[in-house]
Design an enzyme around this catalytic site. Sequence first.
Site, PDB file in Angstrom:
ATOM      1  N   TYR A   1      41.699  38.548  41.867  1.00 59.65           N
ATOM      2  CA  TYR A   1      41.085  38.698  40.892  1.00 59.65           C
ATOM      3  C   TYR A   1      40.923  37.007  39.760  1.00 59.65           C
ATOM      4  O   TYR A   1      40.472  36.896  39.346  1.00 59.65           O
ATOM      5  CB  TYR A   1      41.725  39.887  40.041  1.00 59.65           C
ATOM      6  CG  TYR A   1      41.553  41.166  40.122  1.00 59.65           C
ATOM      7  CD1 TYR A   1      40.621  41.252  40.503  1.00 59.65           C
ATOM      8  CD2 TYR A   1      41.688  42.219  39.543  1.00 59.65           C
ATOM      9  CE1 TYR A   1      40.511  42.322  41.765  1.00 59.65           C
ATOM     10  CE2 TYR A   1      41.590  43.440  39.648  1.00 59.65           C
ATOM     11  CZ  TYR A   1      40.761  43.675  40.740  1.00 59.65           C
ATOM     12  OH  TYR A   1      40.340  45.378  40.827  1.00 59.65           O
TER      13      TYR A   1
ATOM     14  N   CYS B   1      48.071  43.893  36.411  1.00 61.86           N
ATOM     15  CA  CYS B   1      47.636  41.912  36.973  1.00 61.86           C
ATOM     16  C   CYS B   1      47.584  41.844  35.388  1.00 61.86           C
ATOM     17  O   CYS B   1      46.847  42.283  34.633  1.00 61.86           O
ATOM     18  CB  CYS B   1      46.411  42.644  37.708  1.00 61.86           C
ATOM     19  SG  CYS B   1      45.465  41.881  37.983  1.00 61.86           S
ATOM     20  N   ASN B   2      48.366  41.078  35.552  1.00 58.89           N
ATOM     21  CA  ASN B   2      47.744  40.253  34.093  1.00 58.89           C
ATOM     22  C   ASN B   2      46.414  39.504  33.701  1.00 58.89           C
ATOM     23  O   ASN B   2      45.869  39.960  32.929  1.00 58.89           O
ATOM     24  CB  ASN B   2      48.643  38.818  34.201  1.00 58.89           C
ATOM     25  CG  ASN B   2      50.240  39.348  33.958  1.00 58.89           C
ATOM     26  OD1 ASN B   2      50.723  38.956  32.880  1.00 58.89           O
ATOM     27  ND2 ASN B   2      51.000  39.295  35.232  1.00 58.89           N
TER      28      ASN B   2
ATOM     29  N   GLU C   1      50.602  37.075  49.566  1.00 58.66           N
ATOM     30  CA  GLU C   1      49.557  38.281  50.474  1.00 58.66           C
ATOM     31  C   GLU C   1      49.931  38.618  51.556  1.00 58.66           C
ATOM     32  O   GLU C   1      49.703  39.319  52.379  1.00 58.66           O
ATOM     33  CB  GLU C   1      48.032  38.456  49.922  1.00 58.66           C
ATOM     34  CG  GLU C   1      47.664  38.991  48.350  1.00 58.66           C
ATOM     35  CD  GLU C   1      48.194  40.824  48.760  1.00 58.66           C
ATOM     36  OE1 GLU C   1      48.358  41.544  49.303  1.00 58.66           O
ATOM     37  OE2 GLU C   1      48.499  40.988  47.581  1.00 58.66           O
TER      38      GLU C   1
HETATM   39  N1  DGL Z   1      48.855  39.744  40.565  1.00 52.81           N
HETATM   40  C1  DGL Z   1      47.517  39.682  39.274  1.00 52.81           C
HETATM   41  C2  DGL Z   1      47.930  38.708  38.173  1.00 52.81           C
HETATM   42  O1  DGL Z   1      49.004  39.535  37.455  1.00 52.81           O
HETATM   43  C3  DGL Z   1      46.652  38.801  39.932  1.00 52.81           C
HETATM   44  C4  DGL Z   1      46.185  38.437  41.431  1.00 52.81           C
HETATM   45  C5  DGL Z   1      45.341  38.190  41.772  1.00 52.81           C
HETATM   46  O2  DGL Z   1      44.631  36.785  41.839  1.00 52.81           O
HETATM   47  O3  DGL Z   1      44.165  38.928  42.155  1.00 52.81           O
HETATM   48  O4  DGL Z   1      47.376  38.157  37.381  1.00 52.81           O
END
Ligand code: DGL
Length: 302
Positions: A69, A100-101, A178
């Site tokens: 993301y 997810c931040n 991942e």
């Molecule tokens: N785990 C996600 C977060 O806390 C980000 C991973 C992603 O870039 O998809 O931002």
Amino acid sequence: MTNIFYQFQKGKYTTVPYLLKITQPRQPQTSPIGIFDSGVGGISVLKELYRQLPKETFIYFADTARLPYGTKSQTEIVQFVRQVLTWMQKQGVKMAIIACNTATAAAIDRVALEYNFPVIGMIEPGANTVVHRSSKRIGVIATLHTVKSNAYLNTILKIDPSILVFQVGAPTLVPLIEQGRIDDVYTLEVVRQYLKPLIAKQIDTLILGCTHYPHLIHLFRQILDSSVQIVDPAIAVVRTAAQELQSLGKLSDRPPHCTSFYVSGNPEEFAQRVQQFLGFTPRVEQFCLGVESVKIQSESVA
Ligand code: DGL
């Protein structure tokens, strides 16, 4: 429970015993909590949920088909978050945690009030927790999207404008995690390079501003001086979730059901990766949001 059904066959009714899972509406207290991330990052939050809320039941969704993301636009991420939360609403969750931040930074303000259950994000509880530790020079390591959004910086400065905040975007880390490369020498070197500018700023606290990064905490600890506090916002996030459920009278006091895992990508790969972090291989179902419903299942091992 065995139920008897009647079927009309060859001109007469015959009885058919049928194993039926009774789908009674659940009590609000025993309804599941939905958690989601783009991948295995949210597992670090799930572990904290298991620790602080052992009586709750969870549904975990990983949007692995659209990972990462962190390099997507805000418009795309908002759309993904709406799709996931709408699906969770259909699952009857009593609360959703955006583990997810990046998704929190991009979407929580826009979508949280569209649902009839509380939606908890990562950033506010995470920022609050560092401000109340008397940290003065805070480093934030996160995805490019989270860093560009200034979500941590703005939230921290709103509470205490005297704090200095330094941010680093670390796009290489999510793909490495991942792939399960959490003990590679290469990964350690990548972490070292990302931390260099923060060490040069003499930070006293480091926020792990991406839920994937707690899976590398041993590497961060290896590189940073022991005086630097490493903060995983998940602890404060789960505390916030628990307080919210308590105030709504929705904390469960019954034994939980097993966590249900869903992914938009490959369920076998995800199950294998989760094994590395949770110590058991879960049964994972594939669910393609916005396309079709469940297609493939991985085998349950533990
Ligand atoms: N785990 C996600 C977060 O806390 C980000 C991973 C992603 O870039 O998809 O931002």
